[in-house]
Write a protein that holds these residues in place. Sequence first.
Motif, PDB file in Angstrom:
ATOM      1  N   UNK A 264     -16.396   5.998   3.853  1.00  0.00           N
ATOM      2  CA  UNK A 264     -17.825   5.961   4.164  1.00  0.00           C
ATOM      3  C   UNK A 264     -18.589   5.038   3.222  1.00  0.00           C
ATOM      4  N   UNK A 265     -18.229   5.040   1.938  1.00  0.00           N
ATOM      5  CA  UNK A 265     -18.897   4.159   0.970  1.00  0.00           C
ATOM      6  C   UNK A 265     -18.627   2.695   1.303  1.00  0.00           C
ATOM      7  N   UNK A 266     -17.381   2.382   1.659  1.00  0.00           N
ATOM      8  CA  UNK A 266     -17.025   1.005   1.999  1.00  0.00           C
ATOM      9  C   UNK A 266     -17.759   0.562   3.266  1.00  0.00           C
ATOM     10  N   UNK A 267     -17.761   1.425   4.282  1.00  0.00           N
ATOM     11  CA  UNK A 267     -18.432   1.077   5.541  1.00  0.00           C
ATOM     12  C   UNK A 267     -19.928   0.903   5.347  1.00  0.00           C
ATOM     13  N   UNK A 268     -20.534   1.764   4.539  1.00  0.00           N
ATOM     14  CA  UNK A 268     -21.969   1.627   4.278  1.00  0.00           C
ATOM     15  C   UNK A 268     -22.269   0.282   3.633  1.00  0.00           C
TER      16      UNK A 268
ATOM     17  N   UNK B  41     -20.244  -5.544  14.196  1.00  0.00           N
ATOM     18  CA  UNK B  41     -19.814  -4.161  14.433  1.00  0.00           C
ATOM     19  C   UNK B  41     -18.496  -3.979  13.706  1.00  0.00           C
ATOM     20  N   UNK B  42     -18.264  -2.772  13.217  1.00  0.00           N
ATOM     21  CA  UNK B  42     -17.000  -2.444  12.561  1.00  0.00           C
ATOM     22  C   UNK B  42     -16.315  -1.346  13.362  1.00  0.00           C
ATOM     23  N   UNK B  43     -15.044  -1.547  13.654  1.00  0.00           N
ATOM     24  CA  UNK B  43     -14.233  -0.546  14.335  1.00  0.00           C
ATOM     25  C   UNK B  43     -13.194  -0.066  13.328  1.00  0.00           C
ATOM     26  N   UNK B  44     -13.177   1.237  13.065  1.00  0.00           N
ATOM     27  CA  UNK B  44     -12.281   1.821  12.070  1.00  0.00           C
ATOM     28  C   UNK B  44     -11.077   2.435  12.768  1.00  0.00           C
ATOM     29  N   UNK B  45      -9.905   2.049  12.322  1.00  0.00           N
ATOM     30  CA  UNK B  45      -8.655   2.563  12.884  1.00  0.00           C
ATOM     31  C   UNK B  45      -7.853   3.210  11.760  1.00  0.00           C
ATOM     32  N   UNK B  46      -7.476   4.481  11.960  1.00  0.00           N
ATOM     33  CA  UNK B  46      -6.616   5.172  11.000  1.00  0.00           C
ATOM     34  C   UNK B  46      -5.402   5.827  11.679  1.00  0.00           C
ATOM     35  N   UNK B  47      -5.318   5.713  12.982  1.00  0.00           N
ATOM     36  CA  UNK B  47      -4.195   6.280  13.725  1.00  0.00           C
ATOM     37  C   UNK B  47      -2.988   5.349  13.567  1.00  0.00           C
ATOM     38  N   UNK B  48      -1.883   5.843  12.986  1.00  0.00           N
ATOM     39  CA  UNK B  48      -0.722   4.970  12.716  1.00  0.00           C
ATOM     40  C   UNK B  48      -0.187   4.237  13.944  1.00  0.00           C
TER      41      UNK B  48
ATOM     42  N   UNK C 188       0.815  -1.213   0.000  1.00  0.00           N
ATOM     43  CA  UNK C 188       0.000   0.000   0.000  1.00  0.00           C
ATOM     44  C   UNK C 188       0.846   1.259   0.000  1.00  0.00           C
ATOM     45  N   UNK C 189       0.314   2.307  -0.636  1.00  0.00           N
ATOM     46  CA  UNK C 189       0.914   3.635  -0.521  1.00  0.00           C
ATOM     47  C   UNK C 189       0.590   4.168   0.872  1.00  0.00           C
ATOM     48  N   UNK C 190       1.395   5.067   1.364  1.00  0.00           N
ATOM     49  CA  UNK C 190       1.203   5.617   2.713  1.00  0.00           C
ATOM     50  C   UNK C 190       0.018   6.582   2.791  1.00  0.00           C
ATOM     51  N   UNK C 191      -0.386   7.130   1.650  1.00  0.00           N
ATOM     52  CA  UNK C 191      -1.476   8.107   1.587  1.00  0.00           C
ATOM     53  C   UNK C 191      -2.768   7.540   2.183  1.00  0.00           C
ATOM     54  N   UNK C 192      -3.390   8.330   3.068  1.00  0.00           N
ATOM     55  CA  UNK C 192      -4.651   7.909   3.699  1.00  0.00           C
ATOM     56  C   UNK C 192      -5.791   7.981   2.684  1.00  0.00           C
ATOM     57  N   UNK C 193      -6.738   7.075   2.790  1.00  0.00           N
ATOM     58  CA  UNK C 193      -7.898   7.074   1.908  1.00  0.00           C
ATOM     59  C   UNK C 193      -8.821   8.232   2.285  1.00  0.00           C
ATOM     60  N   UNK C 194      -9.682   8.619   1.352  1.00  0.00           N
ATOM     61  CA  UNK C 194     -10.578   9.749   1.605  1.00  0.00           C
ATOM     62  C   UNK C 194     -11.748   9.318   2.491  1.00  0.00           C
ATOM     63  N   UNK C 195     -12.327  10.291   3.158  1.00  0.00           N
ATOM     64  CA  UNK C 195     -13.505  10.038   4.004  1.00  0.00           C
ATOM     65  C   UNK C 195     -14.651   9.487   3.158  1.00  0.00           C
ATOM     66  N   UNK C 196     -14.827  10.014   1.947  1.00  0.00           N
ATOM     67  CA  UNK C 196     -15.912   9.568   1.072  1.00  0.00           C
ATOM     68  C   UNK C 196     -15.739   8.098   0.682  1.00  0.00           C
ATOM     69  N   UNK C 197     -14.500   7.717   0.356  1.00  0.00           N
ATOM     70  CA  UNK C 197     -14.248   6.314   0.003  1.00  0.00           C
ATOM     71  C   UNK C 197     -14.505   5.413   1.209  1.00  0.00           C
TER      72      UNK C 197
END
Length: 173
Positions: free
Chosen positions: A29-33, A48-55, A18-27
């Motif tokens: 949100x679409x995946x989580x929905x 339940x889904x727990x989302x983690x983006x903190x390195x 993976x590239x280090x660049x964080x994914x967008x909020x819109x992307x």
Amino acid sequence: MKLETLMSIKERRSVRSYRKEQISKEELDAVLEAGTYAASGMGRQPAKMVVIQEPELIAKLSKMNGAVMGADSDPFYGAPTVVIVFADTNAGTWLQDGSLVMGNLMLAAYAVGLGSCWINRAKEMFESAEGKALMKEWGIADTYAGVACCILGYADGPLPEAKPRKNDYIVRV
């Protein structure tokens, strides 16, 4: 006939770089929905889904996951987002229901241009004292078990080729 859906199923691949660049909020949100629309036994929706983006937290989770398999490598392959899928074990179909959420997450990721990969060992990670403490911190009841981790990000390179399908995959009776 929804040919787009069939093409996504055939073309999606597990991404392990993976590239280090964080994914967008819109992307995201679409995946989580899409995950929230997974089929579940009797429509109970025990996942339940727990989302983690903190390195730093991703690094901690990666070490926990690696410890389960006895490895020092990064089982999350440098992905900038991790979605942990849990399911309530009071539901008789908890594992199947959580697995369907994972499938939806990965297909939706492909549909919006993201790479994804199913990472095992979530059950063992969250059976540990460290894992149970994280669940408590996140407000996840102790009746829940880890199903899997879905890593998400932008692929660093082309998608791998599909392996040939085995000849005896389908048995018609």
